[in-house]
Design a protein around this motif. Sequence first.
Motif, short mmCIF file in Angstrom:
data_model
loop_
_atom_site.label_atom_id
_atom_site.label_comp_id
_atom_site.label_asym_id
_atom_site.label_seq_id
_atom_site.Cartn_x
_atom_site.Cartn_y
_atom_site.Cartn_z
N LEU A 54 -35.07 8.87 -28.54
CA LEU A 54 -35.52 9.29 -27.20
C LEU A 54 -35.13 8.26 -26.15
CD1 LEU A 54 -37.03 11.47 -25.63
CD2 LEU A 54 -39.12 10.16 -25.97
N LYS A 55 -35.26 6.96 -26.47
CA LYS A 55 -34.87 5.93 -25.51
C LYS A 55 -33.40 6.05 -25.14
CE LYS A 55 -38.19 2.45 -27.15
NZ LYS A 55 -38.33 1.15 -27.86
N THR A 56 -32.57 6.30 -26.14
CA THR A 56 -31.13 6.44 -25.89
C THR A 56 -30.87 7.61 -24.93
OG1 THR A 56 -30.58 5.53 -28.06
CG2 THR A 56 -28.88 6.83 -26.96
N ILE A 57 -31.58 8.71 -25.16
CA ILE A 57 -31.43 9.88 -24.28
C ILE A 57 -31.88 9.55 -22.87
CG2 ILE A 57 -32.29 12.21 -23.82
CD1 ILE A 57 -32.41 12.54 -26.92
N LEU A 58 -33.06 8.92 -22.74
CA LEU A 58 -33.59 8.60 -21.41
C LEU A 58 -32.67 7.65 -20.66
CD1 LEU A 58 -37.41 8.23 -22.17
CD2 LEU A 58 -36.24 10.17 -21.11
N HIS A 59 -32.10 6.69 -21.38
CA HIS A 59 -31.16 5.76 -20.74
C HIS A 59 -29.96 6.50 -20.15
CE1 HIS A 59 -32.39 1.59 -21.05
NE2 HIS A 59 -32.76 1.75 -22.30
N SER A 60 -29.58 7.60 -20.78
CA SER A 60 -28.37 8.32 -20.35
C SER A 60 -28.61 9.21 -19.13
CB SER A 60 -27.85 9.18 -21.51
OG SER A 60 -28.69 10.31 -21.74
N LYS B 136 -39.79 18.40 -31.06
CA LYS B 136 -40.58 19.13 -30.06
C LYS B 136 -40.52 18.43 -28.70
CE LYS B 136 -44.15 21.12 -33.09
NZ LYS B 136 -45.61 21.10 -33.38
N GLN B 137 -40.65 17.10 -28.74
CA GLN B 137 -40.62 16.35 -27.48
C GLN B 137 -39.28 16.52 -26.78
OE1 GLN B 137 -42.85 15.41 -25.55
NE2 GLN B 137 -43.35 13.25 -25.82
N ARG B 138 -38.21 16.56 -27.56
CA ARG B 138 -36.89 16.74 -26.96
C ARG B 138 -36.67 18.17 -26.46
NH1 ARG B 138 -32.78 15.44 -30.90
NH2 ARG B 138 -34.30 15.08 -32.55
N VAL B 139 -37.29 19.16 -27.11
CA VAL B 139 -37.24 20.52 -26.57
C VAL B 139 -37.94 20.57 -25.21
CG1 VAL B 139 -38.02 22.91 -26.88
CG2 VAL B 139 -37.09 21.65 -28.83
N CYS B 140 -39.09 19.93 -25.11
CA CYS B 140 -39.80 19.89 -23.83
C CYS B 140 -38.95 19.21 -22.75
CB CYS B 140 -41.12 19.14 -23.98
SG CYS B 140 -42.35 19.97 -25.01
N LEU B 141 -38.32 18.11 -23.13
CA LEU B 141 -37.46 17.40 -22.18
C LEU B 141 -36.29 18.28 -21.77
CD1 LEU B 141 -36.76 14.84 -20.62
CD2 LEU B 141 -35.65 13.96 -22.69
N VAL C 94 -29.21 26.03 -20.05
CA VAL C 94 -29.95 25.85 -21.30
C VAL C 94 -29.07 25.13 -22.32
CG1 VAL C 94 -31.00 27.01 -23.27
CG2 VAL C 94 -31.51 27.79 -20.95
N GLU C 95 -27.85 25.58 -22.48
CA GLU C 95 -26.94 24.95 -23.44
C GLU C 95 -26.66 23.50 -23.06
OE1 GLU C 95 -23.49 27.42 -23.60
OE2 GLU C 95 -24.41 28.86 -25.01
N SER C 96 -26.49 23.24 -21.77
CA SER C 96 -26.23 21.87 -21.32
C SER C 96 -27.43 20.97 -21.58
CB SER C 96 -25.90 21.89 -19.82
OG SER C 96 -25.73 20.58 -19.32
N ALA C 97 -28.63 21.48 -21.30
CA ALA C 97 -29.85 20.69 -21.50
C ALA C 97 -30.05 20.38 -22.98
CB ALA C 97 -31.06 21.43 -20.94
N LEU C 98 -29.83 21.36 -23.85
CA LEU C 98 -29.98 21.12 -25.29
C LEU C 98 -28.97 20.10 -25.79
CD1 LEU C 98 -30.73 24.74 -26.56
CD2 LEU C 98 -32.28 22.77 -26.63
N ALA C 99 -27.76 20.14 -25.25
CA ALA C 99 -26.75 19.15 -25.63
C ALA C 99 -27.18 17.75 -25.19
CB ALA C 99 -25.40 19.51 -25.02
N MET C 100 -27.79 17.63 -24.00
CA MET C 100 -28.21 16.32 -23.50
C MET C 100 -29.28 15.68 -24.37
SD MET C 100 -28.23 16.40 -19.33
CE MET C 100 -28.88 18.02 -19.05
#
Length: 251
Positions: free
Chosen positions: A182-188, A149-154, A124-130
């Motif tokens: 969000l694009k930056t996160i998805l790219h990573s 909210k969208q990032r919590v779902c992701l 959970v902590e790792s996912a929230l950091a991502m």
Amino acid sequence: MPSVAIEAQDLHFRYDGTSQEVLRGISFRVNEGESVGIVGPNGAGKSTLLLHMNGILPTSPDKSQAVRVFGLAITGENLFTIRQTVGLLFQDPDDQLFCATVYEDVAFGPSQFGYSGEKLVSVVESALAMVDLKGYENRSPHHLSIGEKQRVCLAGILACQPKVLVLDEPTHGLDPRGKQHLKTILHSLPATKLIATHDLELVVEMCSRTLLIDGGSLITDGPTLELLSDESLMLSHGLEKPHILRHRHPH
């Protein structure tokens, strides 16, 4: 040679009580590591197609082999494995959030797959950091912005450590800053990605390959820049050439 992450073979589907098919014999493959866009007008069948990728919408018994994930048919005995392998992000985050805190929402999925104790806390902590939401654990998801909210779902999906991300209109309702974040996160993220969207600039930036769907049928499947630059093709299926390509040299 990369393995095939998702394969659809002659996929048909109609909703109960209707005579018209929503999906009409769709076939395609997505290799592991690819990012593939799905575009088309409203009502083309994009969301319905995505709901087949982890068995939310079942195929009929005689078509039970129509969708495979890393070679596994989406049948009852394989659903547990497939739903851990394929993470599906809904268009509306309120359809995916139902717990009192961000931590509980993100922890729900992995807890269903057997994570507990320190391992659950860690994922959970790792996912929230991502998704850049570290420190949000005790906040109410229903009091967050649409982008948060969208990032919590992701994060809830990433906590399950899927190999494939299936995203339905991930930038819907986001302002320009939220979209870019969000694009930056998805790219990573290294996962295989299948993205259905009307945000054609997202497709240009994220996807090397695109499927065009209309009327429940796959119209064409090809390189994103080539397909989305074909203005006559786009217009004939209720779309426009994305602005980001209007001033780009064809080579």
